[in-house]
Design a protein around this motif. Structure first.
Motif, short mmCIF file in Angstrom:
data_model
loop_
_atom_site.label_atom_id
_atom_site.label_comp_id
_atom_site.label_asym_id
_atom_site.label_seq_id
_atom_site.Cartn_x
_atom_site.Cartn_y
_atom_site.Cartn_z
N LEU A 185 40.29 32.25 30.83
CA LEU A 185 41.46 33.08 31.09
C LEU A 185 41.16 34.15 32.13
O LEU A 185 41.98 34.42 33.01
N VAL A 186 40.00 34.76 32.03
CA VAL A 186 39.61 35.78 33.02
C VAL A 186 39.58 35.15 34.41
O VAL A 186 40.10 35.73 35.38
N GLU A 187 39.01 33.98 34.54
CA GLU A 187 38.94 33.30 35.83
C GLU A 187 40.33 33.00 36.37
O GLU A 187 40.62 33.18 37.56
N ASN A 188 41.23 32.54 35.49
CA ASN A 188 42.59 32.21 35.91
C ASN A 188 43.38 33.44 36.32
O ASN A 188 44.08 33.43 37.34
N VAL A 189 43.28 34.50 35.53
CA VAL A 189 43.99 35.74 35.86
C VAL A 189 43.49 36.29 37.19
O VAL A 189 44.28 36.69 38.05
N ARG A 190 42.17 36.28 37.36
CA ARG A 190 41.60 36.81 38.60
C ARG A 190 42.06 36.00 39.81
O ARG A 190 42.41 36.56 40.86
#
Length: 233
Positions: A185-190
């Motif tokens: 999720l962090v990778e996608n949001v970023r």
């Protein structure tokens, strides 16, 4: 003002609604609050310092999320001959030409992404009043009018997200599911936030990205420290 249900009230425990939270911590809190009986969508919302009514302040584009969206996307393709066969082989759900146009005119809109080969735009153009308001009209800038229909279908199926600022300057999108890991999720949001940053229009003045928040379908929202979302992992 509507009352907050017991489940949501419990989810808000320990969350300061006014605090700006680093992306990793925001994702952790949102995942913890996603307690519905289904796999909730994780959504990001950004308030931009733009006025989309002006041509030089519009924000629109597409971004491929590194971990996909977790959502099954139905894709319709306007194509003929070999291009139609390529689209089918790539996994398109609906493929057609004039016959598909007639179905759409009749109310068939059972798809979330619409792709067209360039030679089909004379046909697709007749559907502007139907597809346009639903943000389904194929557009070369979004890669949905292309001779490479197979690649476009694979991208749509693989987690590509289209974005467009609304009239009040808000832009939002689903960037995954609660079942995703925090790292995914962090990778996608970023990736999503950086794509919005890269799409800054020439007419934007002052602060471009004013506020951001992340939430789940049924859970609490958490304000993101946007600087942390723009950091290189």
């Amino acid at each position: 003002m509507a009352k907050i249900g017991k489940r949501l009230k419990k989810a808000y425990e320990g969350i300061d609604r006014n605090a700006l939270v680093a992306l990793e911590e925001a994702v952790k809190a949102v995942k913890a609050g996603a307690t519905a009986k289904f796999d909730e969508t994780i959504e990001v919302s950004l308030n931009l310092g733009i006025d989309p009514r002006h041509a030089d302040q519009q924000v629109r584009g597409v971004v491929a999320l590194p971990n996909g969206t977790g959502k099954t996307v139905r894709v319709a393709v306007f194509a003929r001959g070999d291009k139609a066969e390529e689209a089918k082989a790539a996994g398109a759900d609906i493929v057609g030409a004039e016959d598909l146009m007639e179905q759409v005119q009749g109310g068939m809109l059972d798809f979330e992404r619409c792709i067209a080969s360039p030679d089909m735009m004379a046909v697709v153009g007749r559907l502007g009043k139907v597809l346009g308001p639903r943000n389904l009209m194929p557009n070369p800038k979004l890669g949905t009018v292309t001779p490479n229909v197979a690649d476009a279908v694979k991208a749509a199926k693989g987690g590509e997200v289209q974005f467009r600022a609304e009239k009040n300057g808000i832009i939002h999108a689903g960037v995954g599911k609660a079942s995703f890991s925090e790292e995914q999720l962090v990778e996608n949001v970023r990736a999503f936030v950086k794509a919005i940053q890269a799409a800054r229009p020439s007419g934007a003045k002052g602060t471009y990205m004013k506020r951001g928040a992340i939430s789940s379908t049924m859970g609490p929202g958490v304000k993101i420290d946007l600087a942390s979302a723009l950091e290189t992992a």
